[in-house]
Design a protein around this motif. Structure first.
Motif, PDB file in Angstrom:
ATOM      1  N   GLY A 296      11.079 -48.979 -42.693  1.00  0.00           N
ATOM      2  CA  GLY A 296      12.478 -48.615 -42.765  1.00  0.00           C
ATOM      3  C   GLY A 296      13.013 -48.749 -44.162  1.00  0.00           C
ATOM      4  O   GLY A 296      12.376 -49.314 -45.046  1.00  0.00           O
TER       5      GLY A 296
ATOM      6  N   PRO B 164      10.323 -51.199 -31.433  1.00  0.00           N
ATOM      7  CA  PRO B 164       9.795 -51.700 -32.694  1.00  0.00           C
ATOM      8  C   PRO B 164       9.678 -50.525 -33.652  1.00  0.00           C
ATOM      9  O   PRO B 164       9.596 -49.380 -33.224  1.00  0.00           O
TER      10      PRO B 164
ATOM     11  N   LEU C 250      11.675 -62.584 -29.514  1.00  0.00           N
ATOM     12  CA  LEU C 250      12.682 -62.085 -28.574  1.00  0.00           C
ATOM     13  C   LEU C 250      13.705 -61.247 -29.326  1.00  0.00           C
ATOM     14  O   LEU C 250      14.113 -60.193 -28.880  1.00  0.00           O
ATOM     15  N   GLN C 251      14.163 -61.766 -30.457  1.00  0.00           N
ATOM     16  CA  GLN C 251      15.114 -61.052 -31.295  1.00  0.00           C
ATOM     17  C   GLN C 251      14.427 -60.827 -32.625  1.00  0.00           C
ATOM     18  O   GLN C 251      14.554 -61.646 -33.523  1.00  0.00           O
ATOM     19  N   PRO C 252      13.694 -59.743 -32.703  1.00  0.00           N
ATOM     20  CA  PRO C 252      12.952 -59.524 -33.940  1.00  0.00           C
ATOM     21  C   PRO C 252      13.907 -59.528 -35.120  1.00  0.00           C
ATOM     22  O   PRO C 252      14.769 -58.666 -35.230  1.00  0.00           O
ATOM     23  N   ILE C 253      13.817 -60.505 -35.961  1.00  0.00           N
ATOM     24  CA  ILE C 253      14.644 -60.566 -37.147  1.00  0.00           C
ATOM     25  C   ILE C 253      13.888 -59.879 -38.265  1.00  0.00           C
ATOM     26  O   ILE C 253      12.827 -60.314 -38.668  1.00  0.00           O
ATOM     27  N   ARG C 254      14.453 -58.780 -38.721  1.00  0.00           N
ATOM     28  CA  ARG C 254      13.776 -58.025 -39.753  1.00  0.00           C
ATOM     29  C   ARG C 254      14.089 -58.597 -41.113  1.00  0.00           C
ATOM     30  O   ARG C 254      15.220 -58.952 -41.389  1.00  0.00           O
ATOM     31  N   ARG C 255      13.120 -58.663 -41.938  1.00  0.00           N
ATOM     32  CA  ARG C 255      13.336 -59.097 -43.310  1.00  0.00           C
ATOM     33  C   ARG C 255      13.325 -57.883 -44.217  1.00  0.00           C
ATOM     34  O   ARG C 255      12.463 -57.029 -44.112  1.00  0.00           O
ATOM     35  N   VAL C 256      14.327 -57.785 -45.064  1.00  0.00           N
ATOM     36  CA  VAL C 256      14.334 -56.736 -46.066  1.00  0.00           C
ATOM     37  C   VAL C 256      14.041 -57.397 -47.397  1.00  0.00           C
ATOM     38  O   VAL C 256      14.288 -58.578 -47.583  1.00  0.00           O
ATOM     39  N   SER C 257      13.496 -56.633 -48.308  1.00  0.00           N
ATOM     40  CA  SER C 257      13.257 -57.199 -49.623  1.00  0.00           C
ATOM     41  C   SER C 257      13.367 -56.108 -50.673  1.00  0.00           C
ATOM     42  O   SER C 257      13.235 -54.931 -50.393  1.00  0.00           O
TER      43      SER C 257
ATOM     44  N   GLN D 190       4.044 -52.962 -29.837  1.00  0.00           N
ATOM     45  CA  GLN D 190       4.869 -51.765 -29.810  1.00  0.00           C
ATOM     46  C   GLN D 190       4.685 -50.979 -28.525  1.00  0.00           C
ATOM     47  O   GLN D 190       5.604 -50.319 -28.064  1.00  0.00           O
TER      48      GLN D 190
ATOM     49  N   ILE E  18      17.689 -59.621 -41.278  1.00  0.00           N
ATOM     50  CA  ILE E  18      18.724 -58.778 -40.686  1.00  0.00           C
ATOM     51  C   ILE E  18      18.736 -59.004 -39.188  1.00  0.00           C
ATOM     52  O   ILE E  18      17.924 -58.419 -38.473  1.00  0.00           O
TER      53      ILE E  18
ATOM     54  N   ILE F 175      12.172 -52.357 -45.600  1.00  0.00           N
ATOM     55  CA  ILE F 175      12.044 -53.213 -44.431  1.00  0.00           C
ATOM     56  C   ILE F 175      10.576 -53.350 -44.060  1.00  0.00           C
ATOM     57  O   ILE F 175       9.854 -52.393 -44.125  1.00  0.00           O
TER      58      ILE F 175
ATOM     59  N   ARG G  98      -0.208 -55.176 -33.612  1.00  0.00           N
ATOM     60  CA  ARG G  98       1.115 -54.570 -33.631  1.00  0.00           C
ATOM     61  C   ARG G  98       1.222 -53.504 -32.555  1.00  0.00           C
ATOM     62  O   ARG G  98       2.247 -53.373 -31.890  1.00  0.00           O
TER      63      ARG G  98
ATOM     64  N   ARG H 258      -0.449 -64.266 -39.432  1.00  0.00           N
ATOM     65  CA  ARG H 258       0.436 -64.930 -40.379  1.00  0.00           C
ATOM     66  C   ARG H 258       1.379 -63.928 -41.030  1.00  0.00           C
ATOM     67  O   ARG H 258       2.582 -64.154 -41.150  1.00  0.00           O
TER      68      ARG H 258
ATOM     69  N   ARG I 166       4.248 -52.329 -25.781  1.00  0.00           N
ATOM     70  CA  ARG I 166       4.746 -53.229 -24.743  1.00  0.00           C
ATOM     71  C   ARG I 166       3.659 -53.752 -23.817  1.00  0.00           C
ATOM     72  O   ARG I 166       3.900 -53.987 -22.641  1.00  0.00           O
TER      73      ARG I 166
ATOM     74  N   VAL J 211      13.992 -60.319 -53.929  1.00  0.00           N
ATOM     75  CA  VAL J 211      14.954 -60.993 -53.071  1.00  0.00           C
ATOM     76  C   VAL J 211      14.662 -60.572 -51.643  1.00  0.00           C
ATOM     77  O   VAL J 211      14.095 -59.514 -51.405  1.00  0.00           O
ATOM     78  N   SER J 212      15.033 -61.400 -50.710  1.00  0.00           N
ATOM     79  CA  SER J 212      14.829 -61.023 -49.320  1.00  0.00           C
ATOM     80  C   SER J 212      15.895 -61.648 -48.447  1.00  0.00           C
ATOM     81  O   SER J 212      16.522 -62.626 -48.807  1.00  0.00           O
ATOM     82  N   ALA J 213      16.116 -61.023 -47.325  1.00  0.00           N
ATOM     83  CA  ALA J 213      17.097 -61.525 -46.375  1.00  0.00           C
ATOM     84  C   ALA J 213      16.669 -61.089 -44.990  1.00  0.00           C
ATOM     85  O   ALA J 213      15.904 -60.138 -44.837  1.00  0.00           O
TER      86      ALA J 213
END
Lengths: 234, 234
Positions: A178, A174, B74-81, B22, A84, B234, B18, B54, B24, A80-82
């Motif tokens: 995590g 960054p 701009l708003q790094p949306i982190r994906r958790v799984s 990181q 944040i 994460i 990356r 990708r 900057r 599953v993933s979401a």
DNA sequence: AAGTGGTCTAGACCACTGA
DNA sequence: CAGTGGTCTAGACCACTTT
């Protein structure tokens, strides 16, 4: 028969492979043909088959091992993933107004459990911040955060009344990895008061710890308003 | 400087990209060089850069659009799984013995909310099952499940005292998509009794709904033992 | 030792979409 | 319309693991 007859995109190949698994042509635990064989069978390049299989493996449907080949997973482990997002964005996405209030700001030597968790050297002060996040002027999330100022010294110069630590960190720091833990708990007095709920209300708590290479960045506990749902896709 | 100097694996390329973000060198919101430029700069094929970018995009660190190019998010949306194994496997992974007890088995017309959720036609009976899962003979999870027998008729032939619905479904019914919701709640009397805890204990509840193409498969609510943690990466 | 997946390359064409 | 990412191909070599 809705699938296109002869498409060579990796997604089409993936669909065909998945169909073979879902229709039990290839049974759980069974070895499926190798990449070269599939490429020939589907009339495409091995690279394309590889892409399809690689992404299927990442969802847990198949297991791949060099030399041993590819097998249909015996125990399909679903991932599953979401996403944040920043808390402000999360609130504003619901067309609600966002605000926050900094209620604690301390530079102190953290207690032992925090020291150990964030691997902070003895007697090094860290930043301890408590913030309440509001959704449409109602309390929404209670945030309890430690920031490792050895890793992130710059945050000491930031006015955390102007921008929340949550948002500043996301935008400026960054991280490389995590952990994210979710559990249920009872509201403690301080949290209950800040969220304007009764003590002993069941709350969803998430604890996130992030790292920049080998250095800890921050540990944050979020207590969500009762009834909050965390949603994932499978 | 532990990274190898001139490696051309996509992971090395990804690390270098990356690092630029990181450190900057490329600021949030900024356009980064195109794939061809990066390939030349790193001395590798464009395909390799593409792979690296990708996968970075899939973690939310960068945003990619055709013609518009690649930008640092701009708003790094982190994906958790996280992976969701069969409950038996989850228990046995901790070296504990697993067992379960079927405590309710009914073929009934579901209430309206379930009917609507699973899109079950009026007056169609569905399978309603309650199961308690034990870890080392102690209650671990309380399961409340509805199975759409229009989609999964075979389950009526299965002896759910022998194999849990959880495990049978995972092994026999692939699904195409699903939703997974986590929240905190107070134990109701029936759940509290089954889990051998006090009423009003805070519990973690997950609700999973799965679909096979356009047909609903099952909806299952799991109540976890107090203190249970759900862990994500994460 | 050999077979399988993992990856790199170079070149090509396509698809989307911003200017 | 033109530039960018998205993908496919064919061939090659490598790395891991089982036999």
């Amino acid at each position: 028969m809705t699938t296109s007859q002869r498409a060579h995109t990796w997604q089409d190949i993936q669909d065909r492979i998945r169909a073979n698994i879902q229709q039990r042509v290839w049974l759980p635990g069974e070895l499926i043909p190798g990449e070269v064989a599939l490429a020939e069978q589907f009339g495409c390049a091995r690279t394309t088959v590889n892409r399809a299989l690689r992404e299927l493996a990442s969802t847990g449907i198949i297991d791949r091992k060099r030399k041993a080949g590819t097998r249909v997973a015996l125990q399909p482990i679903r991932r599953v993933s979401a996403s944040i997002p920043v808390i402000r964005t999360q609130v504003e996405a619901q067309q609600l107004s966002y605000s926050f209030k900094l209620i604690k700001y301390q530079l102190v030597v953290p207690p032992d459990n925090i020291k150990q968790l964030l691997q902070i050297k003895a007697n090094c002060k860290s930043l301890h911040v408590h913030t309440v996040h509001f959704s449409d002027n109602a309390p929404f999330i209670y945030e309890d955060r430690w920031v490792n100022t050895q890793t992130i010294g710059d945050i000491k110069k930031v006015d955390l009344n102007e921008i929340s630590a949550n948002e500043w960190l996301v935008q400026h720091v960054p991280f490389t990895k995590g952990e994210f833990v979710v559990e249920a708990c009872l509201a403690k007095a301080s949290v209950a008061k800040a969220l304007q709920v009764d003590v002993k209300t069941p709350l969803l708590r998430s604890t996130r710890t992030t790292w920049l290479e080998k250095e800890s960045v921050t540990m944050v506990k979020l207590h969500y308003l009762p009834g909050h749902q965390m949603r994932f896709e499978i």
